[in-house]
Write a protein that holds these residues in place. Structure first.
Motif, PDB file in Angstrom:
ATOM      1  N   GLU A 291       0.139  -4.911 -23.868  1.00  0.00           N
ATOM      2  CA  GLU A 291      -0.220  -3.508 -23.699  1.00  0.00           C
ATOM      3  C   GLU A 291      -1.233  -3.347 -22.561  1.00  0.00           C
ATOM      4  O   GLU A 291      -1.108  -2.461 -21.708  1.00  0.00           O
ATOM      5  CB  GLU A 291      -0.807  -2.962 -25.002  1.00  0.00           C
ATOM      6  N   LYS A 292      -2.256  -4.216 -22.526  1.00  0.00           N
ATOM      7  CA  LYS A 292      -3.257  -4.155 -21.463  1.00  0.00           C
ATOM      8  C   LYS A 292      -2.625  -4.453 -20.103  1.00  0.00           C
ATOM      9  O   LYS A 292      -2.982  -3.833 -19.092  1.00  0.00           O
ATOM     10  CB  LYS A 292      -4.378  -5.140 -21.751  1.00  0.00           C
ATOM     11  N   ALA A 293      -1.697  -5.412 -20.089  1.00  0.00           N
ATOM     12  CA  ALA A 293      -1.037  -5.767 -18.830  1.00  0.00           C
ATOM     13  C   ALA A 293      -0.268  -4.576 -18.258  1.00  0.00           C
ATOM     14  O   ALA A 293      -0.319  -4.310 -17.055  1.00  0.00           O
ATOM     15  CB  ALA A 293      -0.108  -6.953 -19.049  1.00  0.00           C
ATOM     16  N   THR A 294       0.438  -3.848 -19.127  1.00  0.00           N
ATOM     17  CA  THR A 294       1.193  -2.680 -18.646  1.00  0.00           C
ATOM     18  C   THR A 294       0.261  -1.554 -18.218  1.00  0.00           C
ATOM     19  O   THR A 294       0.588  -0.789 -17.303  1.00  0.00           O
ATOM     20  CB  THR A 294       2.155  -2.183 -19.737  1.00  0.00           C
ATOM     21  N   ASP A 295      -0.907  -1.423 -18.846  1.00  0.00           N
ATOM     22  CA  ASP A 295      -1.877  -0.414 -18.422  1.00  0.00           C
ATOM     23  C   ASP A 295      -2.343  -0.683 -16.994  1.00  0.00           C
ATOM     24  O   ASP A 295      -2.426   0.229 -16.155  1.00  0.00           O
ATOM     25  CB  ASP A 295      -3.078  -0.393 -19.366  1.00  0.00           C
ATOM     26  N   TYR A 296      -2.670  -1.949 -16.707  1.00  0.00           N
ATOM     27  CA  TYR A 296      -3.097  -2.291 -15.350  1.00  0.00           C
ATOM     28  C   TYR A 296      -1.937  -2.204 -14.361  1.00  0.00           C
ATOM     29  O   TYR A 296      -2.148  -1.897 -13.179  1.00  0.00           O
ATOM     30  CB  TYR A 296      -3.709  -3.690 -15.329  1.00  0.00           C
ATOM     31  N   LYS A 297      -0.734  -2.467 -14.844  1.00  0.00           N
ATOM     32  CA  LYS A 297       0.426  -2.313 -13.978  1.00  0.00           C
ATOM     33  C   LYS A 297       0.605  -0.855 -13.582  1.00  0.00           C
ATOM     34  O   LYS A 297       0.941  -0.542 -12.430  1.00  0.00           O
ATOM     35  CB  LYS A 297       1.674  -2.830 -14.693  1.00  0.00           C
ATOM     36  N   ALA A 298       0.377   0.049 -14.541  1.00  0.00           N
ATOM     37  CA  ALA A 298       0.462   1.484 -14.242  1.00  0.00           C
ATOM     38  C   ALA A 298      -0.591   1.885 -13.213  1.00  0.00           C
ATOM     39  O   ALA A 298      -0.320   2.663 -12.287  1.00  0.00           O
ATOM     40  CB  ALA A 298       0.291   2.287 -15.529  1.00  0.00           C
ATOM     41  N   LYS A 299      -1.824   1.354 -13.352  1.00  0.00           N
ATOM     42  CA  LYS A 299      -2.875   1.644 -12.381  1.00  0.00           C
ATOM     43  C   LYS A 299      -2.521   1.085 -11.004  1.00  0.00           C
ATOM     44  O   LYS A 299      -2.790   1.723  -9.973  1.00  0.00           O
ATOM     45  CB  LYS A 299      -4.189   1.049 -12.853  1.00  0.00           C
ATOM     46  N   MET A 300      -1.910  -0.100 -10.998  1.00  0.00           N
ATOM     47  CA  MET A 300      -1.528  -0.720  -9.732  1.00  0.00           C
ATOM     48  C   MET A 300      -0.517   0.153  -8.997  1.00  0.00           C
ATOM     49  O   MET A 300      -0.629   0.378  -7.778  1.00  0.00           O
ATOM     50  CB  MET A 300      -0.936  -2.103 -10.001  1.00  0.00           C
ATOM     51  N   GLU A 301       0.477   0.649  -9.723  1.00  0.00           N
ATOM     52  CA  GLU A 301       1.505   1.464  -9.089  1.00  0.00           C
ATOM     53  C   GLU A 301       0.952   2.827  -8.661  1.00  0.00           C
ATOM     54  O   GLU A 301       1.361   3.381  -7.640  1.00  0.00           O
ATOM     55  CB  GLU A 301       2.686   1.631 -10.054  1.00  0.00           C
ATOM     56  N   LYS A 302       0.004   3.347  -9.417  1.00  0.00           N
ATOM     57  CA  LYS A 302      -0.603   4.627  -9.062  1.00  0.00           C
ATOM     58  C   LYS A 302      -1.519   4.507  -7.853  1.00  0.00           C
ATOM     59  O   LYS A 302      -1.699   5.467  -7.094  1.00  0.00           O
ATOM     60  CB  LYS A 302      -1.390   5.165 -10.265  1.00  0.00           C
ATOM     61  N   SER A 303      -2.093   3.318  -7.649  1.00  0.00           N
ATOM     62  CA  SER A 303      -3.016   3.112  -6.523  1.00  0.00           C
ATOM     63  C   SER A 303      -2.287   3.018  -5.191  1.00  0.00           C
ATOM     64  O   SER A 303      -2.918   2.797  -4.152  1.00  0.00           O
ATOM     65  CB  SER A 303      -3.836   1.832  -6.743  1.00  0.00           C
ATOM     66  N   ASN A 304      -0.981   3.211  -5.213  1.00  0.00           N
ATOM     67  CA  ASN A 304      -0.216   3.203  -3.965  1.00  0.00           C
ATOM     68  C   ASN A 304      -0.653   4.340  -3.040  1.00  0.00           C
ATOM     69  O   ASN A 304      -0.454   4.275  -1.825  1.00  0.00           O
ATOM     70  CB  ASN A 304       1.279   3.320  -4.280  1.00  0.00           C
ATOM     71  N   PHE A 305      -1.267   5.404  -3.614  1.00  0.00           N
ATOM     72  CA  PHE A 305      -1.687   6.553  -2.815  1.00  0.00           C
ATOM     73  C   PHE A 305      -3.096   6.388  -2.247  1.00  0.00           C
ATOM     74  O   PHE A 305      -3.575   7.266  -1.532  1.00  0.00           O
ATOM     75  CB  PHE A 305      -1.624   7.828  -3.654  1.00  0.00           C
ATOM     76  N   ILE A 306      -3.780   5.300  -2.583  1.00  0.00           N
ATOM     77  CA  ILE A 306      -5.116   5.052  -2.036  1.00  0.00           C
ATOM     78  C   ILE A 306      -4.971   4.380  -0.676  1.00  0.00           C
ATOM     79  O   ILE A 306      -4.160   3.458  -0.513  1.00  0.00           O
ATOM     80  CB  ILE A 306      -5.938   4.171  -2.993  1.00  0.00           C
ATOM     81  N   PRO A 307      -5.729   4.820   0.352  1.00  0.00           N
ATOM     82  CA  PRO A 307      -5.594   4.225   1.687  1.00  0.00           C
ATOM     83  C   PRO A 307      -5.874   2.727   1.682  1.00  0.00           C
ATOM     84  O   PRO A 307      -6.746   2.248   0.956  1.00  0.00           O
ATOM     85  CB  PRO A 307      -6.646   4.980   2.519  1.00  0.00           C
ATOM     86  N   LYS A 308      -5.111   1.990   2.485  1.00  0.00           N
ATOM     87  CA  LYS A 308      -5.287   0.554   2.647  1.00  0.00           C
ATOM     88  C   LYS A 308      -5.876   0.281   4.035  1.00  0.00           C
ATOM     89  O   LYS A 308      -5.504   0.944   5.013  1.00  0.00           O
ATOM     90  CB  LYS A 308      -3.966  -0.205   2.515  1.00  0.00           C
ATOM     91  N   VAL A 309      -6.768  -0.684   4.117  1.00  0.00           N
ATOM     92  CA  VAL A 309      -7.423  -1.037   5.376  1.00  0.00           C
ATOM     93  C   VAL A 309      -7.089  -2.489   5.702  1.00  0.00           C
ATOM     94  O   VAL A 309      -7.202  -3.364   4.839  1.00  0.00           O
ATOM     95  CB  VAL A 309      -8.950  -0.850   5.285  1.00  0.00           C
ATOM     96  N   ALA A 310      -6.686  -2.731   6.956  1.00  0.00           N
ATOM     97  CA  ALA A 310      -6.330  -4.086   7.361  1.00  0.00           C
ATOM     98  C   ALA A 310      -6.790  -4.344   8.790  1.00  0.00           C
ATOM     99  O   ALA A 310      -6.940  -3.414   9.600  1.00  0.00           O
ATOM    100  CB  ALA A 310      -4.823  -4.306   7.249  1.00  0.00           C
ATOM    101  N   LEU A 311      -7.021  -5.607   9.101  1.00  0.00           N
ATOM    102  CA  LEU A 311      -7.410  -6.038  10.443  1.00  0.00           C
ATOM    103  C   LEU A 311      -6.220  -6.739  11.084  1.00  0.00           C
ATOM    104  O   LEU A 311      -5.526  -7.515  10.434  1.00  0.00           O
ATOM    105  CB  LEU A 311      -8.617  -6.976  10.376  1.00  0.00           C
TER     106      LEU A 311
END
Length: 456
Positions: A291-311
């Motif tokens: 259950e906890k794993a799927t909760d974090y999986k949901a957060k991971m997929e939702k964080s797709n809209f957060i900007p990513k920074v790379a060099l």
């Protein structure tokens, strides 16, 4: 809840007053060896171990997102021709070069250009033979918490698989313990039949002597022979059951059949210890971690809209074949911001949340089933204790009845049928006692398993 607590208290009081041997998960050494071999042989347990290892690899992959990626590149390209400036631009460059030379030499602007001064032709923008060798560096500085949530999901998934593996180990151990106790029940039953055979042999000897002296008829011998045949049928049945149980143990553990045939398990009355303690079952732990794993999986997929920074970094080892517009090296930092992906991330996150709710339903169902199995095991244990006391009393009565009828028969006061019926009653009472011991052990093991206290 009060009724359940009262039942448990009375149950513990009853078993504490009984003079039974303590189980306390003190399994026979031979049984412990069989359980160990069974766990080593189980392909299902090995699959759970491999799944746990795969989950650890997933965690390493999540961490690897933040490690710089270094790529070496090499290529050779041949163009159909050199890339140069057009004629007008080349003429302009040549005219400008003449003006600069005149100015440097102090020649008047309108004077003709001296023929003895060489001019330099404009370089090609790109030679047609291009050989390149370079290195690229890509380094994620901020993943928008996507990698972080993936790492946490991987850790909980690994824990879930481990607990599921432990639950599978318990199921295998329970199966081996039950089969081992069934083998002990068969052995005990064979001992009962052996005692009955001794009784019948004694009766046969007496009847034969009585016939020789004219005190009994051949019919009595026929009845004894029939009883012996019936006993032989039971012995064959138990022998076949023993063969089948040995085959089951062989399949479960991989132990040599000859070694299994030499086992001498015994049944006795048992008493579970520390029943007031309860530990969370591995099945529940596995579902909670999932259950906890799927909760974090949901957060991971939702964080797709957060900007990513790379060099991003690039360096060319060979300068000769670079065009006039190509840099030898560059370094930059970029931001990627996913504004709208057609609701794909949102729907994936919603799907994971639904899966999390599914695990919650399974947890509640499992807790209810475990509580029910615990109560059922308690009641079975109480019944087995009562059956043990009844069987012991029945044995006492059956032995006294058989001895009395045996004496009466020898004094011609009872028939051979009454003696044989008394012998069957004695045999049945002894069977019942061994069956009650078997049920005690089954109920005890089930109760310890339900409370999460099963050790092996």
């Amino acid at each position: 809840m009060k009724i359940n607590l009262l039942r448990i208290s009375l149950f513990c009081l009853v078993i504490n007053l009984l003079p039974t041997s303590s189980m306390a998960q003190e399994l026979d050494p031979a049984l412990k060896v069989l359980i160990k071999k069974g766990l080593e042989k189980s392909h299902t347990v090995n699959v759970y171990d491999l799944d746990a290892e795969k989950a650890r690899v997933d965690q390493k992959l999540a961490k690897a997102v933040f490690l710089p990626k270094v790529t070496l590149n090499g290529s050779y390209t041949r163009l159909n021709d050199d890339i140069t400036f057009d004629d007008e631009t080349q003429n302009l460059l040549m005219s400008t070069q003449k003006l600069l030379i005149k100015e440097a030499a102090g020649i008047p602007f309108n004077s003709p250009f001296p023929e003895n001064i060489p001019l330099q032709q404009a370089e090609n923008l790109q030679d047609k033979n291009i050989l390149k060798s370079s290195v690229d560096v890509d380094w994620v500085l901020f993943s928008g918490f996507e990698a972080t949530n993936a790492l946490k999901a991987g850790k909980h998934k690994e824990a879930s698989v481990k607990f599921a593996g432990l639950a599978e180990r318990n199921r295998i151990a329970l199966k081996i313990i039950e089969t081992y106790d069934q083998l002990a029940l068969v052995n005990a039953s064979e001992q009962v039949l052996s005692a009955s055979a001794d009784y019948l042999e004694e009766q046969e000897y007496y009847v034969r002597k009585a016939i020789e002296n004219g005190l009994a008829t051949p019919i009595s011998r026929k009845k004894i022979e029939l009883a012996q045949q019936q006993l032989a049928g039971k012995q064959l049945e138990f022998s076949q059951n023993k063969t089948l149980l040995i085959e089951v143990l062989h399949q479960l553990t991989g132990e040599n059949k000859e070694q299994l045939k030499n086992l001498q398990p015994e049944l006795n009355s048992v008493m579970p210890d520390n029943l007031m303690n309860t530990k969370k079952r591995n099945e529940i732990k596995a579902l909670e971690e999932a259950e906890k794993a799927t909760d974090y999986k949901a957060k991971m997929e939702k964080s797709n809209f957060i900007p990513k920074v790379a060099l991003k970094g690039h360096y060319e080892f060979l300068e000769d074949d670079l065009s006039l517009l190509d840099p030898q090296w560059y370094v930059g930092v970029g931001v990627r911001w996913n504004i709208f992906d057609g609701n794909e991330s949102r729907l994936k996150s919603l799907k994971s949340k639904i899966e999390s709710r599914k695990y919650r339903e399974q947890i509640e169902e499992a807790e209810e089933m475990i509580a029910l199995s615990s109560i059922k095991a308690e009641l079975s244990y109480e019944s087995s204790l009562q059956n043990t006391q009844i069987a012991k009393k029945e044995i006492e009565l059956a032995e006294a009845t058989y001895e009395m009828l045996d004496k009466q028969y020898k004094n011609d006061l009872a028939s051979i049928n009454e003696v044989l019926d008394a012998l069957k009653d004695l045999e049945q009472a002894k069977f019942q006692l061994q069956q009650s011991y078997f049920e005690q052990r089954r109920a005890t093991t089930a109760l310890l398993h339900a409370k999460g206290l099963l050790n092996y």
